[in-house]
Write an enzyme that holds these catalytic residues in place. Structure first.
Site, PDB file in Angstrom:
ATOM      1  N   ARG A  50       0.818  -1.214   0.000  1.00  0.00           N
ATOM      2  CA  ARG A  50       0.000   0.000   0.000  1.00  0.00           C
ATOM      3  C   ARG A  50       0.851   1.263   0.000  1.00  0.00           C
ATOM      4  O   ARG A  50       1.727   1.421   0.841  1.00  0.00           O
ATOM      5  CB  ARG A  50      -0.928   0.003   1.215  1.00  0.00           C
ATOM      6  CG  ARG A  50      -1.977  -1.080   1.128  1.00  0.00           C
ATOM      7  CD  ARG A  50      -2.750  -1.270   2.414  1.00  0.00           C
ATOM      8  NE  ARG A  50      -3.636  -2.419   2.256  1.00  0.00           N
ATOM      9  CZ  ARG A  50      -4.913  -2.424   2.589  1.00  0.00           C
ATOM     10  NH1 ARG A  50      -5.466  -1.370   3.133  1.00  0.00           N
ATOM     11  NH2 ARG A  50      -5.643  -3.501   2.389  1.00  0.00           N
ATOM     12  N   SER A 166     -23.260 -14.014  10.180  1.00  0.00           N
ATOM     13  CA  SER A 166     -22.565 -12.876   9.599  1.00  0.00           C
ATOM     14  C   SER A 166     -22.459 -13.014   8.084  1.00  0.00           C
ATOM     15  O   SER A 166     -22.025 -14.049   7.574  1.00  0.00           O
ATOM     16  CB  SER A 166     -21.168 -12.816  10.235  1.00  0.00           C
ATOM     17  OG  SER A 166     -20.366 -11.828   9.642  1.00  0.00           O
ATOM     18  N   THR A 274     -21.452   5.844  10.445  1.00  0.00           N
ATOM     19  CA  THR A 274     -20.215   6.610  10.626  1.00  0.00           C
ATOM     20  C   THR A 274     -20.498   8.092  10.401  1.00  0.00           C
ATOM     21  O   THR A 274     -21.430   8.452   9.683  1.00  0.00           O
ATOM     22  CB  THR A 274     -19.122   6.149   9.647  1.00  0.00           C
ATOM     23  OG1 THR A 274     -17.913   6.852   9.946  1.00  0.00           O
ATOM     24  CG2 THR A 274     -19.477   6.431   8.200  1.00  0.00           C
ATOM     25  N   LYS A 277     -17.956   9.403   6.607  1.00  0.00           N
ATOM     26  CA  LYS A 277     -18.128   9.258   5.163  1.00  0.00           C
ATOM     27  C   LYS A 277     -19.060  10.361   4.669  1.00  0.00           C
ATOM     28  O   LYS A 277     -18.639  11.505   4.603  1.00  0.00           O
ATOM     29  CB  LYS A 277     -18.512   7.830   4.841  1.00  0.00           C
ATOM     30  CG  LYS A 277     -17.277   6.926   5.087  1.00  0.00           C
ATOM     31  CD  LYS A 277     -17.452   5.434   5.043  1.00  0.00           C
ATOM     32  CE  LYS A 277     -16.122   4.764   5.400  1.00  0.00           C
ATOM     33  NZ  LYS A 277     -16.212   3.325   5.606  1.00  0.00           N
ATOM     34  N   THR A 307     -10.078   8.370  25.021  1.00  0.00           N
ATOM     35  CA  THR A 307     -10.468   9.776  25.090  1.00  0.00           C
ATOM     36  C   THR A 307     -11.610  10.048  24.120  1.00  0.00           C
ATOM     37  O   THR A 307     -11.585   9.579  22.979  1.00  0.00           O
ATOM     38  CB  THR A 307      -9.256  10.671  24.752  1.00  0.00           C
ATOM     39  OG1 THR A 307      -8.230  10.387  25.700  1.00  0.00           O
ATOM     40  CG2 THR A 307      -9.602  12.140  24.802  1.00  0.00           C
TER      41      THR A 307
END
Ligand code: PLP
Length: 434
Positions: A50, A166, A274, A277, A307
Site C-alpha cells: 500500500r 454474519s 459513521t 463518510k 479519550t
C-alpha cells in the site's frame, strides 16, 4: 463457508507456517527487522503493497486537491475515490460549527466519556442521531470501526450461548467484533436468504442469535434485502445488527440510510453508522433501544477506555446530520452523477461492475495491473483512484472503485473516461463484453 473477506486482516498464513526462530536471548534486532522486511517484500511481489497519496484538499475546490509526489513536487489532481461522498467535509455550515466549537471549548474533550470527557456536544449529537434513526438512544464512538468492534463483541459476549450469523462480505470491523466476542458464528453467503435461513434453522431455537449485515456493500455497491432479513430474524427470534456506514446521509428522505428508504428502520434492532463518510467528519455510532445502548456504554472496552471525540468534530457532525435531514439536493445530485458516470463508462466499453448504489467499481482483476492503472492515472492524467486489492476484495476481482460526488462535473467525467480508455489501451486491460 469462510470467505476471503472474513479472513480480512489475517493474510499471514505463511508467517504461521514458518514462525521466525529466535536463536537465543541475544538475538540481534536485525533478525526481527529482516523478518518483517521479508513480509513486506511479499506484499511488493504480489503488487499489493500500500502506497499512500500525499494530498491537500482545498475548501471550495472539491473534488480537486494538491498532490505531492515522492520528490515533494505539487500538482493539482482530481480525487475520484473519496468517501466524503457529498463533500460535506467542507460545507459552510459544518466548517462554521466546527470553528465555533473549537473557539469556545478548545481542541480536545479532556477525558474519556466517563471521566470528564462527556461534553454537551456529545449529548446533542447523540440526540440528533437517535432522532435520525427513530430510536430511543444513540451512542457515539471514536470511529465506525470501533463502534462495530465494540458493540458486536459486547452484545454477543453478554448474551449467554449466543450465535452470530454474519454476511460473508461484512466489513473487517464487524468481523473483529464477532471474533472478539468468542462466540459461535456462522458465515452466510452474501445476501443469500436461503443460506441464512438454513443456518438459522440448524441452531437450537432457544439460543440467542444476532444477524450482522450491511445495507450498501461498499466494494460492490449492492444492497442487502433488509426486509427479508428482518422477516427471518422475527421468525427465528434473532437480533438484527445493520451497518449503514455507506448509506447514512445518502439514502432515505432524511438521510438515515437504506432501512429508512425501505421502510424497515423500526424493525432493525441496532443501526450502526459513521460520521466519517457522507457526513464528512469523523466518528462512529450505534442507535438502538435504551437497554442496548446502556449495556454497550457500560461494558464495551472500546467505548470506555479511550479519550472522547473533541467538541469541534462533534459540532461539525451535528451540523452535517442536521443539514442532510432536510436537504435533498445533495442526495438527488449524487444519484444522478453516479448514474451518469456508470452510463458513460459502459458506453465506452469499460468494465463497470453491476451496482445498484452510488458506488462505481471498475473491474481490473489483477493486483499488479490494478496498481499500474492507478499509477498511470495519477502520473499521466492527474486523476487519483486508489487500487483496491486483496484482502479488501477477493483475489481476481481487484478493481478501481470510483466514487462520484455532487461536485464532479461533466468535464471531470469526460476527462476521467478519456484517461481510463488511454490506460486500458496502454496496459491491455480487459474491456467490457460488447
Ligand atoms: C469504513 C467502514 C467502517 C468504519 O467506519 P470508520 O468511521 O471509517 O471507522 C465500518 N463499516 C463499513 C462497511 C465501512 O466501510
Amino acid at each position: 463457508m469462510r470467505s476471503i473477506s472474513n479472513n480480512n486482516g489475517s493474510g499471514n498464513n505463511m508467517a504461521k507456517k514458518n514462525p521466525p526462530k529466535a536463536q537465543s536471548k541475544n538475538t540481534p534486532v536485525s533478525f526481527y527487522e529482516t523478518f518483517f522486511e521479508k513480509r513486506l517484500s511479499d506484499l511488493h511481489k504480489e503488487g499489493r503493497y500500500r502506497v499512500f497519496a500525499d494530498l491537500e484538499r482545498h475548501v471550495g475546490h472539491f473534488p480537486k486537491a494538491t498532490f505531492r509526489d515522492a520528490a515533494g513536487h505539487p500538482r493539482e489532481i482530481t480525487i475520484w475515490c473519496s468517501n466524503d461522498y457529498l463533500g460535506m467535509g467542507q460545507h459552510p455550515d459544518v466548517i462554521k460549527a466546527t470553528c465555533a466549537a473549537v473557539q469556545s471549548s478548545g481542541a480536545g474533550a479532556g477525558g474519556t466519556r466517563n471521566i470528564s470527557g462527556t461534553t454537551r456536544y456529545h449529548i446533542e449529537l447523540e440526540k440528533e442521531l437517535a432522532d435520525l434513526h427513530g430510536k430511543p438512544e444513540a451512542l457515539v464512538f471514536t470511529s465506525g470501526y470501533i463502534s462495530n468492534e465494540a458493540s458486536l463483541s459486547t452484545l454477543a459476549k453478554l448474551l449467554p450461548d449466543c450465535v452470530v450469523f454474519s454476511d460473508e462480505k461484512n466489513h473487517a470491523s464487524m468481523i473483529a467484533g464477532i471474533r472478539g466476542s468468542g462466540c459461535e458464528k456462522y458465515i452466510f453467503r452474501h445476501n443469500d436468504l436461503e443460506h441464512l435461513e438454513s443456518l438459522l434453522n440448524a441452531v437450537e431455537r432457544c439460543r440467542p442469535k444476532i444477524i450482522a449485515f450491511e445495507s450498501v456493500y461498499s466494494m460492490d455497491g449492492d444492497i442487502a434485502p433488509i426486509r427479508e432479513i428482518c422477516d427471518l430474524a422475527e421468525e427465528y427470534g434473532a437480533l438484527t445488527y445493520l451497518d449503514e456506514v455507506h448509506a447514512v446521509g445518502m439514502y432515505g428522505p432524511r438521510g438515515a440510510g437504506v432501512a429508512e428508504r425501505d421502510g424497515q428502520m423500526h424493525r432493525v434492532d441496532v443501526i450502526e453508522g459513521t460520521l466519517g463518510k457522507a457526513f464528512g467528519c469523523m466518528g462512529g455510532y450505534i442507535a438502538s433501544t435504551k437497554a442496548i445502548i446502556d449495556v454497550v456504554r457500560s461494558y464495551a472496552s472500546g467505548f470506555i477506555f479511550t479519550t472522547s471525540l473533541p467538541p469541534g468534530l462533534l459540532a461539525g457532525a451535528v451540523a452535517s446530520v442536521k443539514h442532510l435531514k432536510t436537504s435533498q439536493v445533495e442526495r438527488a445530485r449524487h444519484q444522478e452523477r453516479a448514474a451518469t458516470l456508470k452510463k458513460l463508462l459502459a458506453d465506452n466499453g469499460l468494465p463497470v461492475m453491476p451496482s445498484v448504489s452510488h458506488i462505481v467499481p471498475l473491474l481490473v482483476g489483477d493486483a499488479r495491473l490494478c496498481k499500474a492503472a492507478s499509477d498511470d492515472l495519477m502520473l499521466y492524467h492527474n486523476i487519483y483512484v486508489q487500487p483496491i486489492n486483496y484482502p479488501t476484495v477477493p483475489r481476481g476481482t481487484e478493481r478501481l472503485r470510483l466514487t462520484p460526488s455532487p461536485f464532479h462535473t461533466d468535464a471531470d467525467m469526460n476527462a476521467l473516461v478519456d484517461a481510463l480508455c488511454d490506460v486500458w489501451e496502454n496496459l491491455s486491460l480487459t474491456r467490457a463484453a460488447a
